[in-house]
Design a protein around this motif. Structure first.
Motif, mmCIF file in Angstrom:
data_model
loop_
_atom_site.group_PDB
_atom_site.id
_atom_site.type_symbol
_atom_site.label_atom_id
_atom_site.label_comp_id
_atom_site.label_asym_id
_atom_site.label_seq_id
_atom_site.Cartn_x
_atom_site.Cartn_y
_atom_site.Cartn_z
ATOM 1 N N SER A 31 0.826 -1.214 0.000
ATOM 2 C CA SER A 31 0.000 0.000 0.000
ATOM 3 C C SER A 31 0.857 1.260 0.000
ATOM 4 C CB SER A 31 -0.934 0.004 1.215
ATOM 5 O OG SER A 31 -1.803 -1.105 1.197
ATOM 6 N N ALA A 32 2.068 1.160 0.572
ATOM 7 C CA ALA A 32 2.923 2.343 0.701
ATOM 8 C C ALA A 32 4.047 2.388 -0.331
ATOM 9 C CB ALA A 32 3.525 2.381 2.105
ATOM 10 N N VAL A 33 4.039 1.474 -1.302
ATOM 11 C CA VAL A 33 5.139 1.406 -2.258
ATOM 12 C C VAL A 33 5.212 2.683 -3.093
ATOM 13 C CG1 VAL A 33 3.780 0.311 -4.103
ATOM 14 C CG2 VAL A 33 6.256 -0.084 -3.971
ATOM 15 N N SER A 34 6.426 3.091 -3.401
ATOM 16 C CA SER A 34 6.647 4.317 -4.165
ATOM 17 C C SER A 34 6.098 4.173 -5.582
ATOM 18 C CB SER A 34 8.141 4.626 -4.213
ATOM 19 O OG SER A 34 8.406 5.694 -5.103
ATOM 20 N N SER A 35 5.635 5.278 -6.136
ATOM 21 C CA SER A 35 5.176 5.284 -7.528
ATOM 22 C C SER A 35 6.336 5.428 -8.509
ATOM 23 C CB SER A 35 4.173 6.420 -7.752
ATOM 24 O OG SER A 35 4.766 7.670 -7.436
ATOM 25 N N ASN A 36 7.546 5.614 -7.976
ATOM 26 C CA ASN A 36 8.759 5.685 -8.787
ATOM 27 C C ASN A 36 9.367 4.288 -8.845
ATOM 28 O OD1 ASN A 36 11.921 5.936 -8.816
ATOM 29 N ND2 ASN A 36 11.151 7.801 -9.793
ATOM 30 N N LEU A 37 9.534 3.741 -10.044
ATOM 31 C CA LEU A 37 10.000 2.373 -10.190
ATOM 32 C C LEU A 37 11.370 2.164 -9.558
ATOM 33 C CD1 LEU A 37 9.709 -0.482 -11.316
ATOM 34 C CD2 LEU A 37 10.637 0.365 -13.493
ATOM 35 N N ALA A 72 10.960 2.046 -5.820
ATOM 36 C CA ALA A 72 10.202 0.858 -5.424
ATOM 37 C C ALA A 72 11.081 -0.390 -5.499
ATOM 38 C CB ALA A 72 8.973 0.702 -6.302
ATOM 39 N N LEU A 73 11.891 -0.508 -6.572
ATOM 40 C CA LEU A 73 12.772 -1.665 -6.707
ATOM 41 C C LEU A 73 13.874 -1.651 -5.648
ATOM 42 C CD1 LEU A 73 13.141 -2.028 -10.582
ATOM 43 C CD2 LEU A 73 12.018 -3.603 -9.010
ATOM 44 N N TRP A 74 14.389 -0.487 -5.349
ATOM 45 C CA TRP A 74 15.406 -0.389 -4.298
ATOM 46 C C TRP A 74 14.858 -0.899 -2.968
ATOM 47 C CZ3 TRP A 74 15.612 2.200 0.374
ATOM 48 C CH2 TRP A 74 16.870 2.238 1.004
ATOM 49 N N ALA A 75 13.646 -0.480 -2.629
ATOM 50 C CA ALA A 75 13.029 -0.917 -1.379
ATOM 51 C C ALA A 75 12.710 -2.412 -1.403
ATOM 52 C CB ALA A 75 11.753 -0.112 -1.125
ATOM 53 N N ALA A 76 12.259 -2.906 -2.562
ATOM 54 C CA ALA A 76 11.919 -4.328 -2.669
ATOM 55 C C ALA A 76 13.166 -5.199 -2.527
ATOM 56 C CB ALA A 76 11.225 -4.596 -4.003
ATOM 57 N N LEU A 113 5.913 -5.320 -10.850
ATOM 58 C CA LEU A 113 6.306 -5.468 -9.445
ATOM 59 C C LEU A 113 5.088 -5.634 -8.554
ATOM 60 C CD1 LEU A 113 8.563 -5.428 -7.310
ATOM 61 C CD2 LEU A 113 8.265 -2.940 -7.178
ATOM 62 N N TYR A 114 4.086 -4.787 -8.760
ATOM 63 C CA TYR A 114 2.873 -4.850 -7.940
ATOM 64 C C TYR A 114 2.182 -6.205 -8.105
ATOM 65 C CZ TYR A 114 -1.771 -3.728 -6.118
ATOM 66 O OH TYR A 114 -2.943 -3.742 -5.405
ATOM 67 N N THR A 115 2.085 -6.676 -9.346
ATOM 68 C CA THR A 115 1.425 -7.963 -9.596
ATOM 69 C C THR A 115 2.157 -9.095 -8.898
ATOM 70 O OG1 THR A 115 0.586 -7.186 -11.728
ATOM 71 C CG2 THR A 115 0.670 -9.568 -11.397
ATOM 72 N N CYS A 116 3.490 -9.083 -8.967
ATOM 73 C CA CYS A 116 4.278 -10.134 -8.310
ATOM 74 C C CYS A 116 4.097 -10.117 -6.797
ATOM 75 C CB CYS A 116 5.759 -9.960 -8.638
ATOM 76 S SG CYS A 116 6.198 -10.243 -10.358
ATOM 77 N N LEU A 117 4.249 -8.949 -6.200
ATOM 78 C CA LEU A 117 4.184 -8.849 -4.743
ATOM 79 C C LEU A 117 2.800 -9.212 -4.214
ATOM 80 C CD1 LEU A 117 6.176 -5.527 -4.134
ATOM 81 C CD2 LEU A 117 7.023 -7.880 -4.055
ATOM 82 N N SER A 118 1.768 -8.838 -4.962
ATOM 83 C CA SER A 118 0.407 -9.059 -4.480
ATOM 84 C C SER A 118 -0.071 -10.494 -4.668
ATOM 85 C CB SER A 118 -0.569 -8.094 -5.158
ATOM 86 O OG SER A 118 -0.552 -8.261 -6.566
ATOM 87 N N ARG A 119 0.774 -11.377 -5.246
ATOM 88 C CA ARG A 119 0.406 -12.796 -5.330
ATOM 89 C C ARG A 119 0.698 -13.523 -4.023
ATOM 90 N NH1 ARG A 119 -3.044 -12.027 -8.304
ATOM 91 N NH2 ARG A 119 -2.452 -9.861 -7.948
ATOM 92 N N ALA A 120 1.584 -12.965 -3.197
ATOM 93 C CA ALA A 120 2.058 -13.654 -1.994
ATOM 94 C C ALA A 120 1.069 -13.514 -0.841
ATOM 95 C CB ALA A 120 3.420 -13.115 -1.580
ATOM 96 N N GLN A 121 1.194 -14.417 0.126
ATOM 97 C CA GLN A 121 0.350 -14.390 1.317
ATOM 98 C C GLN A 121 1.085 -13.864 2.543
ATOM 99 O OE1 GLN A 121 -0.845 -18.651 0.870
ATOM 100 N NE2 GLN A 121 -2.931 -17.876 0.961
ATOM 101 N N LYS A 122 2.428 -13.991 2.544
ATOM 102 C CA LYS A 122 3.207 -13.563 3.702
ATOM 103 C C LYS A 122 4.409 -12.736 3.254
ATOM 104 C CE LYS A 122 1.999 -17.564 6.579
ATOM 105 N NZ LYS A 122 2.529 -18.705 7.361
#
Length: 332
Positions: A143-149, A152-156, A303-312
Motif C-alpha cells: 500500500s505504501a510502495v513508491s510510484s517511482n520504479l 520501489a525496486l530499491w526498497a523491494a 512489481l505490484y502484480t508479483c508482490l500481491s500474489r504472496a500471502q506472507k
C-alpha cells in the motif's frame, strides 16, 4: 480482497442467475457460486444469441486485462440485455491488456474513471482498503510502495533479499529467464529428493525443455484453448506415471487427468517458474522468487502484480541469476 469480498456477497444474491467471467480461464476460477465462463464463451452463449434470463448478475474479474473490444462487444451488450454488472479489478496497478487496438490505434491504458467503464456500472464504484490475501505487514508494504520504479525496486531488493537459489515458485518476465530458472530448480530438487526413478520427457522447442517427472513435481499447462478439460496456465502436479501415461492433478481444484506422454510433452511446461502474466489472477502459496526486475520492460505494474500474489511478507525474494550480475540479460 475483491475476490474474497465478492465470494462473501454472492450467497446473498438469491433469485439471481450468477455468471462469473474473465478474460482468461485462470482469472475465471478465482470466484465461486455461479456459472464460470471466459468472455469469449460469454459472447458466444449470450451476446450472439441476444437473450438473457431476468435477474442475471454478471461478475467480471481481472478487469485490467479486458480490451476495448471486450467492453464494446461483450460487457456493454450484456448490460443492454439487462444484466447487473459487478466489474472487479485494479486497473491502476495491475497488468493491462495486450494488443488493445481499435482501427489500428493503440488504446492500452488505465481505464479507471473512463466514461466507457463508469457507464457500464451506472457510475457506481467501491474501493476496498482491507487486505485479505496478504498478511498485514505485506499489505502495508504494498500500500505504501513508491510510484517511482527505481525507488520501489530499491526498497523491494532491500526488504525481500535474494536467497541464492530458486524458490518453490518463481515468476519472471522473459521465457529465456524462465527456462534457466527451471533448469536450476530441477537440478536442485533432484539433488535434494533423490527419487529412485523418474520419467524424462523432451518438450516441444523452442519454449519447451527437458522435464524430469515424479510424484509432486509441478507443471503448468500451455494450450491455445481448453483441451481435455485443461485450460491454459492451469497449475498441475504429477501424481503418478506409467510407461505410456502421466496422471496429473489440478493444484487449484479437484480435477485429475490421465494423459499420454506425448500430450504432456506438447502441452505442459515445468511449474517451477512461469511468466508474470500467468501469475495474475491467482494466489501463490509458499515462497516466491521474482526475476527480471532490472529488465528494460519490467514496470511498476509487474512489481505490484508479483508482490500481491504472496500471502506472507517473508515469502518474497527478489532474485538474480548471477551472483555477479551480468549486463547481457539486463540483470543489474
Amino acid at each position: 480482497g475483491k475476490s474474497y469480498f465478492v465470494n462473501q456477497q454472492l450467497p446473498h444474491m438469491e433469485g439471481y442467475k450468477v455468471l462469473l467471467s474473465a478474460k482468461t480461464p485462470v482469472a475465471c476460477h478465482g470466484l465461486r457460486g455461479g456459472e464460470v465462463l471466459t468472455l469469449a464463451r460469454l459472447y458466444r452463449k449470450y451476446v450472439q444469441q441476444g437473450s438473457l434470463e431476468p435477474n442475471t448478475l454478471l461478475v467480471v474479474d481481472e478487469l485490467s486485462l479486458c480490451t476495448t473490444w471486450d467492453y464494446s462487444q461483450v460487457i456493454l451488450p450484456m448490460a443492454k440485455l439487462g444484466a447487473t454488472l459487478w466489474l472487479l479489478g485494479d486497473c491502476r496497478n495491475q497488468l493491462l491488456s495486450i494488443g488493445d487496438t481499435w482501427h489500428s490505434v493503440d488504446l492500452t491504458r488505465d481505464l479507471t474513471g473512463t466514461v466507457m467503464l463508469r457507464s457500464a456500472v451506472g457510475c457506481k464504484t467501491l474501493t476496498l482498503t482491507e487486505g485479505r490475501r496478504a498478511d498485514p505487514q505485506l499489505f502495508a508494504w504494498i500500500s505504501a510502495v513508491s510510484s517511482n520504479l527505481t525507488m520501489a525496486l530499491w526498497a523491494a531488493r532491500r526488504d525481500f533479499p535474494a536467497r541464492g537459489r530458486p524458490s518453490a515458485t518463481n515468476v519472471c518476465l522473459t521465457h529465456r529467464t524462465r527456462m534457466r530458472v527451471i533448469k536450476m530448480a530441477q537440478a536442485l530438487r533432484l539433488k535434494r529428493e533423490k527419487p529412485r526413478e523418474y520419467l524424462t520427457l523432451e518438450c516441444e522447442p523452442p519454449l519447451g525443455q527437458r522435464l524430469h517427472l515424479w510424484p509432486g513435481v509441478p507443471l503448468i499447462a500451455c494450450v491455445q484453448a481448453t483441451k481435455d478439460g485443461i485450460h491454459n496456465s492451469m497449475l498441475l502436479e504429477v501424481q503418478s506415471y506409467t510407461g505410456e501415461t502421466v496422471t496429473l492433478k489440478d493444484r487449484e481444484g479437484d480435477g485429475v487427468y490421465t494423459l499420454s506422454h506425448d500430450w504432456v510433452r506438447k502441452h505442459t511446461r515445468s511449474g517451477y517458474c512461469y511468466t508474470i502474466a500467468s501469475a495474475q489472477g491467482r494466489t501463490i502459496p509458499g515462497d516466491i522468487g521474482i526475476y527480471d526486475t532490472a529488465h528494460k520492460r519490467f514496470s511498476l505494474r509487474h512489481l505490484y502484480t508479483c508482490l500481491s500474489r504472496a500471502q506472507k511478507f517473508e515469502n518474497l525474494s527478489i532474485c538474480l541469476l548471477y551472483t555477479s550480475p551480468s549486463p547481457r540479460d539486463g540483470l543489474l
